[in-house]
Scaffold this active site. Structure first.
Site, PDB file in Angstrom:
ATOM      1  N   THR A   1       1.279  -0.482   0.179  1.00 51.69           N
ATOM      2  CA  THR A   1      -0.027  -0.364   0.044  1.00 51.69           C
ATOM      3  C   THR A   1       1.256   1.092  -0.347  1.00 51.69           C
ATOM      4  OG1 THR A   1      -1.895  -1.118   0.993  1.00 51.69           O
ATOM      5  CG2 THR A   1      -1.413   1.211   1.297  1.00 51.69           C
TER       6      THR A   1
ATOM      7  N   SER B   1       0.937  -7.233  -1.154  1.00 50.57           N
ATOM      8  CA  SER B   1       1.606  -8.444   0.224  1.00 50.57           C
ATOM      9  C   SER B   1       0.664  -9.868   0.013  1.00 50.57           C
ATOM     10  CB  SER B   1       2.278  -8.032   0.965  1.00 50.57           C
ATOM     11  OG  SER B   1       0.802  -7.664   2.000  1.00 50.57           O
TER      12      SER B   1
ATOM     13  N   THR C   1       1.081  -4.144   4.346  1.00 48.68           N
ATOM     14  CA  THR C   1       0.784  -4.810   5.683  1.00 48.68           C
ATOM     15  C   THR C   1       0.428  -6.001   5.667  1.00 48.68           C
ATOM     16  OG1 THR C   1      -1.343  -3.466   6.032  1.00 48.68           O
ATOM     17  CG2 THR C   1       1.000  -2.510   5.907  1.00 48.68           C
ATOM     18  N   ASP C   2      -0.421  -6.690   5.007  1.00 50.77           N
ATOM     19  CA  ASP C   2      -1.323  -8.031   4.836  1.00 50.77           C
ATOM     20  C   ASP C   2      -0.235  -8.915   5.497  1.00 50.77           C
ATOM     21  OD1 ASP C   2      -3.690  -6.537   2.771  1.00 50.77           O
ATOM     22  OD2 ASP C   2      -3.690  -6.528   4.700  1.00 50.77           O
TER      23      ASP C   2
END
EC number: 3.5.1.1
Lengths: 159, 159, 159, 159
Positions: free
Chosen positions: B10, B52, B81-82
Site C-alpha cells: 500500500t 503483499s 502490511t497484510d
C-alpha cells in the site's frame, strides 16, 4: 507512556494572512500522531510557543524544570532548530530519563516538510535510546553537548 | 550505510485512472528522504512491486536471499502490511543484521498518510536496534515471529 | 445558491486498507470549499456513490430527475470521468439551468490531484455560463453532446 | 492563449528557515497547472516578487504597462491580497482584454490552501468573462473599482 513537551519553533508555524507572516500556532503533533494510527500512550503539554531565536535562559530553565519534574521516563520535546542545541545542553545533566529533542526546517503544515519524518524518527528514538539527552534531525541521532546546527548547510552535525 | 529493499504494498500505491484502480508504483522513498534532508547514506533496490496478498513463498525467498547477500548491516524493507508478518518470520533466522520491515495503511501519495511517520520511525529503529528482524508499525517495535496484523483494529500487535 | 449533486467517481475515492482497494467515500467538497473560504451559498446532496463505469441508465435518469426538480438555477455535479459525457448527454435537454459536470483523474485525497483546480473551475463556470449543460475538465469548457474522454491521452476533448 | 503575470503575494510564499521567515518564491503555477493536466495554452512571466503591502505606484504602473502591451486577450495576474484591489483599480481603464486578478490567503505550498481553487476559478473566469478587469476570491467575481478586502472577515466583498 511518552511525554511530549512543545516549545514552538518552525515545526508548528502557521501562516496568518492578517499579519502577513508566520507565527507559531498550536502543535500539530496530535493530528500527525493520529494520522499514523497512534491515539494513546502519550501526553502532550505546551510549555512555550516561541521561535527559538527568542528563547531566553529563563525559558530554557522552564523546560529543564518540566523535564525534571516529569514522571515519565521518556520525553519528546519539539523545539525551534536555531537554538535546539542550546536547550539540549541545558538539559544534559538529566541522566534518569531518555529525552529527545526534534523540530523541523519546514513547518508541519506545508505540503513538503521534514516534520512528519522527524517526529516518527523521534518516536522510535525515545523508545530505543538509553537514558540521556539527544537531538534527532536529518535522520541522525546526536548527543546533547556534541551537536550544532550548521546554518549554511541547513543541517545538524556533530561537533 | 542503510540498504532499502522495496517490495511494494500500500505504501507505494499509485492511482491509475486508466484502470480505475490503485496499483503499486515506483517507491516514493527517495523523495520522502530528500524532503527530510537525507540525501546520502543509503542505497535503494526494488525487489518486487506487489500487493503483499499476492506474494508467494518464492517471493519471500527472494527477499531472504537479498537480505542474506546484502553487505550492509542495516536494512529497511518496505512491504505490504497484510503479509508483512509472514515475510518477517521467513527472515527471522538472520542474526547478523538489523532488519526493519515497515509499510503503511494509507499510500504515501495521499494527503493524509502514516507512511512518512513510519519511514522516519524505521530510519531510527534500524540505526538503534540490535541485530535481529523487526516490524515497526503504529509507532511500536515488534519482533519477527511475535507479531500479527489485527485486521479488525487495523493495527499491528504482539502475539 | 449553487446546488451540488455528487454521484461518486475518482474524485471522491478513498483507500480502504481492509479491502486493499479504493472505493468511493463521502464527498470531500465541503472540506475543499471551506479551505477556500466558501462556507455558504450552496447546498450539497449525494445522489449516488458509484464509479461511473458502474452507472446504469436508471442511475442517469435519477440524476436527470434531481436536476429537473431542483429549484436552483445553477448546479454542479461531481461524477466519474469515464462516463461523464454519457450523463451530460442525458441531461442535455434541460435548457433552463446552468449545469456543470466535473470530476478528477486523481482522487481529491491525494497529495497531487486535479480535483481542487477542477472544482474551482466549475465553481466559476456555473456562475458565468448561460443555461445549458457542460463538462469542465483539464481547464476547458465543453458542451454536453460534443465531448468525449480521450482514454489514451487521459483528457477530455471536443468531438 | 492565456497570459499569466505573477507579482508575488502570499500565494507564492516559501518558508526560508535560514531567515526564520516566509518570503515570496518562484511561482507554483506551472506545477499546479501541470497537476491539473494543463500543459500548454498559456505563457507565464514574472513581473515582480513582492508582498503586496510593499508594492509602489511605480510597481502598479509596471503591471499596467505589461497588461497593455500584452498581445493576449486573456490575462491572469497573481497578486498579494492586501492591495489587489488597488492594482485592479489601476488596470480598470483597459477595456479590450479580460484581466482576472487572484491570489490566496494561504500559500500554495501549504497542505491546506485556497490557492489551487482560486487558480482554477480564475482559469475559468478569464475564459468566460467579457473584456474588463476583475478580482476573483472566495469563489466570487468582483469588478475592479467595486471591491475591497475585508481584513477582519478575511474575505473580499463588493463595495
Amino acid at each position: 507512556m511518552i511525554q511530549i513537551f512543545t516549545t514552538g519553533g518552525t515545526i508548528d508555524k502557521v501562516y496568518f494572512d492578517a499579519n502577513s507572516e508566520f507565527e507559531v500556532g498550536h502543535s500539530l503533533l496530535p493530528e500527525l500522531l493520529s494520522e499514523s494510527n497512534i491515539h494513546e500512550g502519550y501526553r502532550l503539554r505546551e510549555l512555550l510557543r516561541k521561535d527559538s531565536l527568542e528563547m531566553t535562559d529563563s525559558d530554557r530553565q522552564l523546560v529543564l524544570q518540566a523535564a525534571r519534574e516529569c514522571d515519565c521516563a521518556r520525553i519528546v520535546i519539539t523545539h525551534g532548530t536555531d537554538t535546539m542545541a542550546d536547550t539540549a545542553a541545558v538539559l544534559a545533566g538529566l541522566s534518569d530519563k531518555t529525552i529527545v529533542l526534534t523540530g523541523a526546517m519546514q513547518p508541519a503544515r506545508m505540503r513538503r516538510t521534514d516534520a512528519v519524518f522527524n517526529v516518527g524518527f523521534a518516536w522510535a528514538a525515545v523508545q530505543l535510546l538509553p537514558p540521556g539527552v539527544y537531538i534527532v534531525m536529518n535522520g541522525e541521532v546526536f548527543e546533547a553537548g556534541a551537536v550544532r546546527k550548521n546554518l549554511h548547510a541547513q543541517r545538524f552535525e556533530r561537533t
